[in-house]
Design a protein around this motif. Structure first.
Motif, PDB file in Angstrom:
ATOM      1  N   PHE A 200       0.840  -1.194   0.000  1.00 55.30           N
ATOM      2  CA  PHE A 200       0.000   0.000   0.000  1.00 55.30           C
ATOM      3  C   PHE A 200       0.881   1.253   0.000  1.00 55.30           C
ATOM      4  CE2 PHE A 200      -3.411  -2.536   2.519  1.00 55.30           C
ATOM      5  CZ  PHE A 200      -3.770  -3.204   1.359  1.00 55.30           C
TER       6      PHE A 200
ATOM      7  N   SER B 117      -5.760   5.545  -0.025  1.00 56.03           N
ATOM      8  CA  SER B 117      -6.749   5.073  -1.005  1.00 56.03           C
ATOM      9  C   SER B 117      -6.523   3.604  -1.362  1.00 56.03           C
ATOM     10  CB  SER B 117      -6.701   5.925  -2.266  1.00 56.03           C
ATOM     11  OG  SER B 117      -5.411   5.888  -2.862  1.00 56.03           O
ATOM     12  N   ASP B 118      -5.278   3.124  -1.247  1.00 54.83           N
ATOM     13  CA  ASP B 118      -5.008   1.710  -1.524  1.00 54.83           C
ATOM     14  C   ASP B 118      -5.710   0.815  -0.511  1.00 54.83           C
ATOM     15  OD1 ASP B 118      -3.397   2.393  -3.683  1.00 54.83           O
ATOM     16  OD2 ASP B 118      -1.579   2.436  -2.470  1.00 54.83           O
TER      17      ASP B 118
ATOM     18  N   ASN C 284      -8.580   1.594   1.015  1.00 54.76           N
ATOM     19  CA  ASN C 284      -9.984   1.617   0.600  1.00 54.76           C
ATOM     20  C   ASN C 284     -10.230   0.731  -0.605  1.00 54.76           C
ATOM     21  OD1 ASN C 284     -11.516   3.219   2.404  1.00 54.76           O
ATOM     22  ND2 ASN C 284     -10.613   5.090   1.564  1.00 54.76           N
ATOM     23  N   ASP C 285      -9.323   0.795  -1.574  1.00 51.51           N
ATOM     24  CA  ASP C 285      -9.474  -0.027  -2.783  1.00 51.51           C
ATOM     25  C   ASP C 285      -9.481  -1.510  -2.419  1.00 51.51           C
ATOM     26  OD1 ASP C 285      -9.546   2.257  -4.300  1.00 51.51           O
ATOM     27  OD2 ASP C 285      -7.478   2.095  -5.020  1.00 51.51           O
ATOM     28  N   TYR C 286      -8.592  -1.909  -1.501  1.00 45.56           N
ATOM     29  CA  TYR C 286      -8.545  -3.319  -1.112  1.00 45.56           C
ATOM     30  C   TYR C 286      -9.861  -3.737  -0.454  1.00 45.56           C
ATOM     31  CZ  TYR C 286      -6.995  -7.724   0.880  1.00 45.56           C
ATOM     32  OH  TYR C 286      -6.894  -9.057   1.207  1.00 45.56           O
TER      33      TYR C 286
ATOM     34  N   ILE D 216     -12.821  -2.453  -0.886  1.00 45.48           N
ATOM     35  CA  ILE D 216     -13.885  -2.493  -1.894  1.00 45.48           C
ATOM     36  C   ILE D 216     -13.718  -3.707  -2.797  1.00 45.48           C
ATOM     37  CG2 ILE D 216     -14.808  -1.300  -3.928  1.00 45.48           C
ATOM     38  CD1 ILE D 216     -14.039   1.349  -2.494  1.00 45.48           C
ATOM     39  N   ASP D 217     -12.492  -3.940  -3.280  1.00 44.34           N
ATOM     40  CA  ASP D 217     -12.239  -5.047  -4.211  1.00 44.34           C
ATOM     41  C   ASP D 217     -12.581  -6.400  -3.608  1.00 44.34           C
ATOM     42  OD1 ASP D 217     -11.362  -3.224  -6.066  1.00 44.34           O
ATOM     43  OD2 ASP D 217      -9.223  -3.578  -5.699  1.00 44.34           O
TER      44      ASP D 217
ATOM     45  N   ASN E  44     -12.635  -2.137   8.273  1.00 42.54           N
ATOM     46  CA  ASN E  44     -12.116  -0.812   7.936  1.00 42.54           C
ATOM     47  C   ASN E  44     -11.148  -0.316   8.994  1.00 42.54           C
ATOM     48  OD1 ASN E  44     -12.338   2.324   8.132  1.00 42.54           O
ATOM     49  ND2 ASN E  44     -13.042   1.844   6.073  1.00 42.54           N
TER      50      ASN E  44
END
Length: 253
Positions: A179, A183-184, A186-188, A190-191, A207
């Motif tokens: 990371f 934002s990385d 958050n992306d993880y 979400i993905d 989270n």
């Protein structure tokens, strides 16, 4: 001797991985069990101090007077439990770890390496008796009670990571090193669908836990260390009796 600017865990792990930090032959080998490693990570996540470290700065022209070893990365209880000898033929000076090897090795194994210990009741010479495991963190919930840990760190086999198994999602702890930005994280989340549970408590726990781990590794300057620059190792050790008491020679690999 000077007290240096504290470092982040990521900075220290990168220095170990690049072989900028080495171990003098007076150091003992790695002796921690898996539960000591998981408890170290848990305690750091809970904000407990890791303690101070003692590093020794060795100029290149003096480095050939001593034998140095690398940190062990992939511990195997049968085939790889000895630290490999370090190649010090380059032009760089050396930072040797005199106090803190066990803690730093635990961090290195958890973030960059693996552990393979024998399964009870299997034969010593059976290669299947030593499954390779990596450190993972359950992002959905704390450990089942009773437990003295607040975060569910466990060593699991690689194919158990990054997936849902029995109401757990095992995040490979070393992945946090990839990371670069918040934002990385958050992306993880979400993905991997970690933000869309009907049970909002699970989404909130995932989270908070992943962001806390990211901050612990990347942002928090918690590695406090003294840097000794005396050219004589014996004089350094006599100045630090705590370190002298722990002298056990590393065995050749």
């Amino acid at each position: 001797m000077s007290f240096e600017r504290p470092a982040t865990i990521k900075e220290v792990i990168e220095n170990i991985h690049r072989k900028n930090y080495l171990l003098p032959s007076i150091q003992r080998e790695f002796v921690w069990e898996d539960d000591q490693i998981t408890k170290l990570f848990d305690s750091l996540m809970r904000g407990y101090p890791i303690g101070s470290f003692l590093f020794w700065y060795v100029e290149k022209e003096n480095s050939n007077s001593y034998q140095f070893y690398e940190f062990i990365r992939n511990y195997h209880e049968l085939n790889l439990k000895h630290n490999p000898k370090a190649d010090i033929s380059g032009e760089d000076d050396i930072i040797a770890v005199l106090d803190g090897q066990q803690r730093l090795t635990a961090l290195y194994l958890g973030l960059k390496g693996s552990v393979a210990r024998k399964i009870p009741k299997k034969r010593v010479n059976n290669p299947d008796a030593y499954p390779e495991k990596i450190l993972a963190l359950n992002l959905l919930s704390p450990p089942e009670e009773p437990s003295d840990m607040e975060y569910d760190f466990q060593f699991v086999e690689k194919d158990a990571c990054e997936k849902y198994i029995n109401n757990a999602f095992w995040f490979r702890v070393g992945k946090v090193l990839d990371f670069k930005e918040p934002s990385d994280v958050n992306d993880y989340l979400i993905d991997n669908g970690l933000n869309v549970f009907e049970d909002k408590d699970k989404a909130k726990f995932a989270n908070r836990t992943l962001f806390k781990l990211n901050d612990l590794i990347h942002k928090m300057e918690i590695i406090n260390y003294y840097l000794e620059k005396d050219t004589s190792l014996d004089k350094v050790l006599r100045s630090h009796p705590k370190t002298l008491l722990k002298r056990i020679t590393i065995q050749p690999s």
